[in-house]
Write a protein that holds these residues in place. Structure first.
Motif, PDB file in Angstrom:
ATOM      1  N   GLU A  37      58.240  10.709  27.164  1.00 14.76           N
ATOM      2  CA  GLU A  37      58.685  11.667  28.173  1.00 14.76           C
ATOM      3  C   GLU A  37      57.633  11.908  29.236  1.00 14.76           C
ATOM      4  O   GLU A  37      57.950  12.033  30.406  1.00 14.76           O
ATOM      5  CB  GLU A  37      59.065  12.975  27.500  1.00 14.76           C
ATOM      6  CG  GLU A  37      60.175  12.777  26.503  1.00 14.76           C
ATOM      7  CD  GLU A  37      61.193  13.886  26.543  1.00 14.76           C
ATOM      8  OE1 GLU A  37      61.083  14.775  27.393  1.00 14.76           O
ATOM      9  OE2 GLU A  37      62.093  13.830  25.712  1.00 14.76           O
ATOM     10  N   GLU A  38      56.377  11.996  28.826  1.00 15.01           N
ATOM     11  CA  GLU A  38      55.323  12.323  29.781  1.00 15.01           C
ATOM     12  C   GLU A  38      54.000  11.753  29.301  1.00 15.01           C
ATOM     13  O   GLU A  38      53.772  11.613  28.104  1.00 15.01           O
ATOM     14  CB  GLU A  38      55.205  13.838  29.929  1.00 15.01           C
ATOM     15  CG  GLU A  38      54.227  14.295  30.994  1.00 15.01           C
ATOM     16  CD  GLU A  38      54.623  13.895  32.401  1.00 15.01           C
ATOM     17  OE1 GLU A  38      54.153  12.829  32.862  1.00 15.01           O
ATOM     18  OE2 GLU A  38      55.401  14.616  33.030  1.00 15.01           O
ATOM     19  N   ALA A  39      53.141  11.413  30.240  1.00 18.76           N
ATOM     20  CA  ALA A  39      51.778  10.983  29.938  1.00 18.76           C
ATOM     21  C   ALA A  39      50.857  11.713  30.911  1.00 18.76           C
ATOM     22  O   ALA A  39      51.184  11.843  32.103  1.00 18.76           O
ATOM     23  CB  ALA A  39      51.634   9.480  30.101  1.00 18.76           C
ATOM     24  N   ILE A  40      49.740  12.187  30.415  1.00 19.86           N
ATOM     25  CA  ILE A  40      48.791  12.929  31.243  1.00 19.86           C
ATOM     26  C   ILE A  40      47.400  12.399  30.962  1.00 19.86           C
ATOM     27  O   ILE A  40      46.962  12.350  29.811  1.00 19.86           O
ATOM     28  CB  ILE A  40      48.840  14.443  30.926  1.00 19.86           C
ATOM     29  CG1 ILE A  40      50.253  14.976  31.169  1.00 19.86           C
ATOM     30  CG2 ILE A  40      47.808  15.208  31.755  1.00 19.86           C
ATOM     31  CD1 ILE A  40      50.615  16.163  30.349  1.00 19.86           C
TER      32      ILE A  40
ATOM     33  N   THR B  63      49.619  12.289  36.085  1.00 18.03           N
ATOM     34  CA  THR B  63      50.738  12.326  35.178  1.00 18.03           C
ATOM     35  C   THR B  63      51.634  11.116  35.382  1.00 18.03           C
ATOM     36  O   THR B  63      51.526  10.394  36.386  1.00 18.03           O
ATOM     37  CB  THR B  63      51.583  13.602  35.374  1.00 18.03           C
ATOM     38  OG1 THR B  63      52.071  13.619  36.721  1.00 18.03           O
ATOM     39  CG2 THR B  63      50.756  14.857  35.099  1.00 18.03           C
ATOM     40  N   GLY B  64      52.540  10.896  34.421  1.00 17.62           N
ATOM     41  CA  GLY B  64      53.526   9.821  34.519  1.00 17.62           C
ATOM     42  C   GLY B  64      52.872   8.455  34.517  1.00 17.62           C
ATOM     43  O   GLY B  64      51.873   8.209  33.837  1.00 17.62           O
TER      44      GLY B  64
END
Length: 112
Positions: A97-100, A107-108
């Protein structure tokens, strides 16, 4: 984004790493693991005594990539990790869903 988890034989790690680098994967996480699948371990003889080895040594590789690289990455892992014998491993593909990125806050897709 997708996360690919691959469970492979330990001696195939270098080949898989090189194959992933060739298709443009920049970062991987590698964990030593133990487990069994259909093979359910095997028996060994040690100093005349027979014993069962339930959990076999494996390596777990994890990568997070953009969706456009998923097929190439899966093919690279399959070709590099295959021995044709039982216990070659498995590949799992999961949604992310998400990467940080902690250092920069990106992000993303920019974070991977």
């Amino acid at each position: 984004m997708k996360k690919i988890e691959a469970i492979i034989k330990p001696f195939k790690l270098d080949e898989v790493k090189e194959a992933l680098q060739e298709v443009g994967v920049q970062g991987i996480t590698v964990t030593e693991a133990k487990g069994f699948g259909r093979q359910k371990g095997h028996t060994e003889l040690y100093r005349g005594a027979e014993y069962v080895v339930d959990f076999l040594p494996k390596v777990k590789i994890e990568i997070v990539i953009n969706e456009d690289r998923v097929e190439a990455s899966i093919e690279a892992i399959q070709k590099a990790a295959r021995t044709g014998r039982i216990g070659d491993g498995k590949i799992f593909v999961l949604n992310v869903e998400e990467a940080i990125r902690i250092r920069t806050g990106e992000t993303g897709a920019d974070a991977i």
